[in-house]
Motif scaffolding. Structure first.
Motif, short mmCIF file in Angstrom:
data_model
loop_
_atom_site.label_atom_id
_atom_site.label_comp_id
_atom_site.label_asym_id
_atom_site.label_seq_id
_atom_site.Cartn_x
_atom_site.Cartn_y
_atom_site.Cartn_z
N UNK A 182 -37.78 38.19 62.86
CA UNK A 182 -38.50 38.17 61.13
C UNK A 182 -38.29 39.21 60.39
N UNK A 183 -38.36 38.97 59.13
CA UNK A 183 -38.16 39.78 58.23
C UNK A 183 -39.22 39.73 56.90
N UNK A 184 -38.99 40.93 56.29
CA UNK A 184 -39.79 40.96 54.76
C UNK A 184 -39.04 41.47 53.80
N UNK A 185 -38.85 40.64 52.74
CA UNK A 185 -38.20 41.16 51.45
C UNK A 185 -38.87 41.32 50.50
N UNK A 186 -38.81 42.50 49.53
CA UNK A 186 -39.59 42.78 48.47
C UNK A 186 -38.88 43.14 47.13
N UNK A 187 -39.31 42.71 46.12
CA UNK A 187 -39.09 43.22 44.84
C UNK A 187 -40.03 44.23 44.31
N UNK A 188 -39.46 45.43 44.19
CA UNK A 188 -40.34 46.64 43.91
C UNK A 188 -40.81 46.52 42.54
N UNK A 189 -39.92 45.72 41.74
CA UNK A 189 -40.29 45.73 40.20
C UNK A 189 -41.43 44.60 39.92
N UNK A 190 -41.53 43.59 40.66
CA UNK A 190 -42.48 42.63 40.35
C UNK A 190 -43.49 42.42 41.53
N UNK A 191 -43.48 42.93 42.60
CA UNK A 191 -44.28 42.88 43.54
C UNK A 191 -44.18 41.69 44.46
N UNK A 192 -43.04 40.77 44.16
CA UNK A 192 -43.00 39.54 44.93
C UNK A 192 -42.49 39.83 46.41
N UNK A 193 -43.07 39.04 47.13
CA UNK A 193 -42.57 39.23 48.80
C UNK A 193 -42.13 37.91 49.33
N UNK A 194 -40.88 37.86 50.03
CA UNK A 194 -40.59 36.95 50.57
C UNK A 194 -40.53 37.23 52.16
N UNK A 195 -40.80 36.07 53.02
CA UNK A 195 -40.70 36.57 54.60
C UNK A 195 -40.30 35.60 55.34
N UNK A 196 -39.90 35.83 56.72
CA UNK A 196 -39.88 34.90 57.70
C UNK A 196 -40.05 35.09 59.04
N UNK A 197 -40.10 34.34 60.02
CA UNK A 197 -40.59 34.61 61.18
C UNK A 197 -39.89 33.38 62.27
N UNK A 198 -39.90 33.68 63.38
CA UNK A 198 -39.56 32.86 64.39
C UNK A 198 -37.96 32.49 64.35
N UNK A 199 -37.03 33.10 63.76
CA UNK A 199 -35.69 32.72 63.71
C UNK A 199 -34.82 33.14 64.89
N UNK A 200 -33.73 32.56 65.32
CA UNK A 200 -33.10 33.01 66.42
C UNK A 200 -32.06 34.46 66.25
N UNK A 201 -32.05 34.77 65.19
CA UNK A 201 -31.15 35.80 64.73
C UNK A 201 -31.62 36.62 63.54
N UNK A 202 -31.35 37.82 63.46
CA UNK A 202 -31.71 39.00 62.49
C UNK A 202 -31.12 38.59 61.13
N UNK A 203 -29.84 38.08 61.01
CA UNK A 203 -29.24 37.70 59.70
C UNK A 203 -29.97 36.79 59.18
N UNK A 204 -30.11 35.64 59.99
CA UNK A 204 -30.78 34.48 59.45
C UNK A 204 -32.15 34.67 59.16
N UNK A 205 -33.26 35.44 59.57
CA UNK A 205 -34.30 35.87 59.26
C UNK A 205 -34.38 36.74 57.95
N UNK A 206 -33.41 37.48 57.83
CA UNK A 206 -33.19 38.29 56.41
C UNK A 206 -32.90 37.34 55.47
N UNK A 207 -32.15 36.48 55.63
CA UNK A 207 -31.48 35.49 54.67
C UNK A 207 -32.75 34.63 54.05
N UNK A 208 -33.48 34.30 55.13
CA UNK A 208 -34.57 33.39 54.57
C UNK A 208 -35.65 34.35 53.82
N UNK A 209 -35.94 35.36 54.21
CA UNK A 209 -36.70 36.36 53.57
C UNK A 209 -36.43 36.51 52.11
N UNK A 210 -35.33 36.87 51.97
CA UNK A 210 -34.67 37.00 50.60
C UNK A 210 -34.77 35.68 49.83
N UNK A 211 -34.34 34.72 50.48
CA UNK A 211 -34.31 33.42 49.66
C UNK A 211 -35.74 32.86 48.99
#
Length: 127
Positions: free
Chosen positions: A33-62
């Motif tokens: 899983x991963x958490x993405x953050x916009x420090x200027x807006x406070x928006x957060x994206x997240x992911x969980x239960x992905x099979x690899x870290x790259x996909x988890x980070x990509x999903x959190x960012x998107x």
């Protein structure tokens, strides 16, 4: 002035589990899983239960919905948390094997007035 605290990446040890009467061991499944953050807006994206870290980070960012979102923490079979201090406009984040650990670490990296603004966990995290 904003203070940004770097998240630390967790790498969990691979183990195996034995089932009584089973002829062989089965490897433990890893969920990322991963958490993405916009420090200027406070928006957060997240992911969980992905099979690899790259996909988890990509999903959190998107799922973050801001142009300046960055992946701030990823975790395997665990949890991540983000804290924010209104008084000092300070963000912090952390990971742990459980929700409680991740939240405690994120708060510990911030000022005393900070509060948890987001957390999420993968499957196979500690309760």
């Amino acid at each position: 002035m904003k203070k940004f605290v770097s998240g630390v990446v967790v790498a969990a040890a691979v183990g195996s589990a034995l089932t009584l009467g089973a002829p062989s061991a089965q490897a433990a499944r890893y969920y990322y899983g991963a958490i993405a953050l916009s420090t200027s807006t406070g928006y957060i994206g997240y992911s969980y239960d992905y099979s690899d870290v790259d996909t988890a980070e990509s999903r959190a960012l998107s799922s973050c919905d801001a142009a300046d979102c960055q992946s701030v923490v990823w975790f395997a079979n665990g949890c991540g948390a983000v804290a924010y201090s209104d008084r000092t406009a300070t963000w912090s984040w952390a990971y742990g094997d459980s929700r409680r650990t991740a939240q405690s670490r994120a708060l510990g990296e911030n000022y005393s007035d900070a509060a948890i603004v987001h957390w999420n966990c993968t499957s196979n995290h500690s309760k």
